[in-house]
Design a protein around this motif. Structure first.
Motif, mmCIF file in Angstrom:
data_model
loop_
_atom_site.group_PDB
_atom_site.id
_atom_site.type_symbol
_atom_site.label_atom_id
_atom_site.label_comp_id
_atom_site.label_asym_id
_atom_site.label_seq_id
_atom_site.Cartn_x
_atom_site.Cartn_y
_atom_site.Cartn_z
ATOM 1 N N UNK A 1 16.224 64.127 7.210
ATOM 2 C CA UNK A 1 15.688 64.970 6.140
ATOM 3 C C UNK A 1 14.230 64.627 5.857
ATOM 4 N N UNK A 2 13.887 63.351 5.958
ATOM 5 C CA UNK A 2 12.532 62.924 5.640
ATOM 6 C C UNK A 2 11.491 63.566 6.544
ATOM 7 N N UNK A 3 11.864 63.852 7.799
ATOM 8 C CA UNK A 3 10.903 64.435 8.730
ATOM 9 C C UNK A 3 11.042 65.923 8.943
ATOM 10 N N UNK A 4 11.940 66.572 8.169
ATOM 11 C CA UNK A 4 12.258 67.977 8.439
ATOM 12 C C UNK A 4 11.314 68.933 7.720
ATOM 13 N N UNK A 5 10.744 69.865 8.473
ATOM 14 C CA UNK A 5 10.042 70.995 7.855
ATOM 15 C C UNK A 5 11.020 72.132 7.592
ATOM 16 N N UNK A 6 12.064 72.224 8.433
ATOM 17 C CA UNK A 6 13.106 73.252 8.310
ATOM 18 C C UNK A 6 14.452 72.590 8.551
ATOM 19 N N UNK A 7 15.458 72.984 7.755
ATOM 20 C CA UNK A 7 16.843 72.574 7.976
ATOM 21 C C UNK A 7 17.633 73.851 8.156
ATOM 22 N N UNK A 8 18.239 74.027 9.341
ATOM 23 C CA UNK A 8 18.870 75.296 9.710
ATOM 24 C C UNK A 8 20.363 75.106 9.944
ATOM 25 N N UNK A 9 21.170 76.042 9.424
ATOM 26 C CA UNK A 9 22.624 75.987 9.585
ATOM 27 C C UNK A 9 23.156 77.380 9.923
ATOM 28 N N UNK A 10 24.448 77.424 10.292
ATOM 29 C CA UNK A 10 25.184 78.669 10.504
ATOM 30 C C UNK A 10 26.512 78.564 9.760
ATOM 31 N N UNK A 11 27.265 79.655 9.717
ATOM 32 C CA UNK A 11 28.493 79.657 8.914
ATOM 33 C C UNK A 11 29.683 79.012 9.600
ATOM 34 N N UNK A 12 29.583 78.698 10.891
ATOM 35 C CA UNK A 12 30.728 78.101 11.572
ATOM 36 C C UNK A 12 31.000 76.672 11.118
ATOM 37 N N UNK A 13 30.075 76.081 10.357
ATOM 38 C CA UNK A 13 30.335 74.781 9.751
ATOM 39 C C UNK A 13 30.705 74.940 8.273
ATOM 40 N N UNK A 14 31.254 76.111 7.942
ATOM 41 C CA UNK A 14 31.769 76.356 6.586
ATOM 42 C C UNK A 14 33.251 76.693 6.599
ATOM 43 N N UNK A 15 33.888 76.622 7.773
ATOM 44 C CA UNK A 15 35.201 77.238 7.937
ATOM 45 C C UNK A 15 36.360 76.429 7.369
ATOM 46 N N UNK A 16 36.144 75.149 7.045
ATOM 47 C CA UNK A 16 37.153 74.456 6.246
ATOM 48 C C UNK A 16 36.448 73.590 5.207
ATOM 49 N N UNK A 17 37.208 73.074 4.254
ATOM 50 C CA UNK A 17 36.613 72.506 3.056
ATOM 51 C C UNK A 17 35.726 71.298 3.341
ATOM 52 N N UNK A 18 36.158 70.390 4.225
ATOM 53 C CA UNK A 18 35.398 69.158 4.428
ATOM 54 C C UNK A 18 34.073 69.397 5.144
ATOM 55 N N UNK A 19 34.090 70.203 6.207
ATOM 56 C CA UNK A 19 32.833 70.467 6.903
ATOM 57 C C UNK A 19 31.932 71.373 6.059
ATOM 58 N N UNK A 20 32.510 72.250 5.245
ATOM 59 C CA UNK A 20 31.709 73.064 4.332
ATOM 60 C C UNK A 20 30.998 72.171 3.322
#
Length: 331
Positions: A128-147
């Motif tokens: 996070x300290x070196x990130x200009x952009x943090x990008x995600x998609x919805x496939x890591x939202x499909x169950x409670x723990x990974x969401x």
């Protein structure tokens, strides 16, 4: 345009194996070719192949497929220092078939899968300290723990000063009862500065009750840029003060896999080239000519990706994108 002090695009989520089905001749057996894929992994590789600096963050299985994905990420230039491995589940698999026009359909072997086992504690604060952009998609939202891990990552990235990006990339079959959770999707969308939707994803958010303008207005309460792609139809962009549309680039389509990932990777790489991070984003959006130039570049990246099979291997280079646009490559 101000110069960003952070210069890494961090892509979080799944990496998986795409097994692309052949079209057998009469009497022959169908075969499958192995390709590295997964939407956020594709986006990371897209940035790397376009000459950008990126890191992929996710969980891979301690199996032959996890080895192949790690090697493939490195081969194509994506950073892997924050990748985690687990023996508790295997790497996810997707079997892909193409219709005569190159449109794909998927059969997923997930869950269980290693990527779903990533937890907030698996994040390294340095990413996070070196990130200009943090990008995600919805496939890591499909169950409670990974969401929970995904939403935490988005919050941590924003707190660290990164621009937060989401490509919804909705795959209903991956969700319980094949029904994506609207409350979970909205939590992620409301945590993002930049949102990319396909037309059918916008329709899902409308729930058959709302109009385009109502959904876009809701998204823009928190987001600063919303992009809606629609296959070969013009893409639309919406910022808080203005909006517009751009034609797509027509090419013969062989395989639509990773087209959206190539598009978002192209856009994020252009933001990186211009030194645009969260602080500079509003100033960037105040110049629609610059935004549309970057969107045309992203469109060229998406167009090139559909002209060849696979995901990582189909993603274009900067020189290829500039050639399609008919522009010279700066020395």
């Amino acid at each position: 345009m101000s110069t960003a002090t952070r210069n890494t695009i961090v892509c979080f989520g799944e990496a998986l194996i795409d097994f692309l089905a052949s079209t057998p001749a009469a009497g022959e057996t169908r075969t499958f070719r192995q390709f590295a894929g997964g939407a956020p992994a594709n986006a990371a590789v897209a940035v790397a192949k376009l000459g950008g600096r990126c890191e992929f963050v996710g969980m891979l299985g301690e199996d032959m497929f996890g080895d192949f994905l790690l090697d493939s990420l490195r081969e194509h230039g994506a950073g892997t220092r924050y990748v985690r491995r687990t023996a508790a589940a295997k790497t996810a698999l997707a079997f892909v078939s193409l219709d005569p026009g190159g449109e794909r359909s998927f059969s997923f072997y997930r869950p269980p899968a290693a990527d779903l086992l990533f937890r907030d504690a698996d994040f390294d604060a340095a990413c996070f300290a070196g990130a200009s952009v943090f990008h995600v998609c919805s496939n890591s939202l499909t169950d409670a723990d990974i969401a929970a891990a995904t939403l935490s990552g988005m919050a941590r990235a924003r707190a660290a000063g990164a621009l937060v990006s989401i490509d919804l990339n909705l795959r209903p079959v991956l969700w319980p009862d094949a029904t994506p959770s609207l409350p979970v999707l909205w939590r992620a969308l409301e945590a993002a500065d930049l949102i990319k939707l396909a037309r059918e994803e916008l329709e899902y958010l409308k729930e058959g009750r709302y109009g385009d303008d109502e959904i876009v207005a809701r998204l823009l309460r928190t987001a600063r840029l919303v992009l809606v792609t629609d296959g070969a139809a013009p893409m639309r962009w919406y910022a808080r003060a203005r909006g517009g549309q751009l034609p797509t680039i027509r090419v013969p389509m062989v395989d639509s896999t990773a087209a959206g990932d190539a598009f978002i990777g192209g856009l994020l790489s252009q933001l990186q080239r211009e030194g645009v991070d969260a602080r500079a984003f509003d100033d960037f959006l105040a110049h629609p000519t610059e935004l549309e130039r970057c969107l045309r570049y992203a469109s060229a990246c998406g167009a090139l990706a559909v002209t060849r099979h696979g995901a990582f291997v189909a993603l274009p280079t900067h020189a290829e994108a500039m050639a399609l646009l008919g522009e010279p490559v700066a020395a």
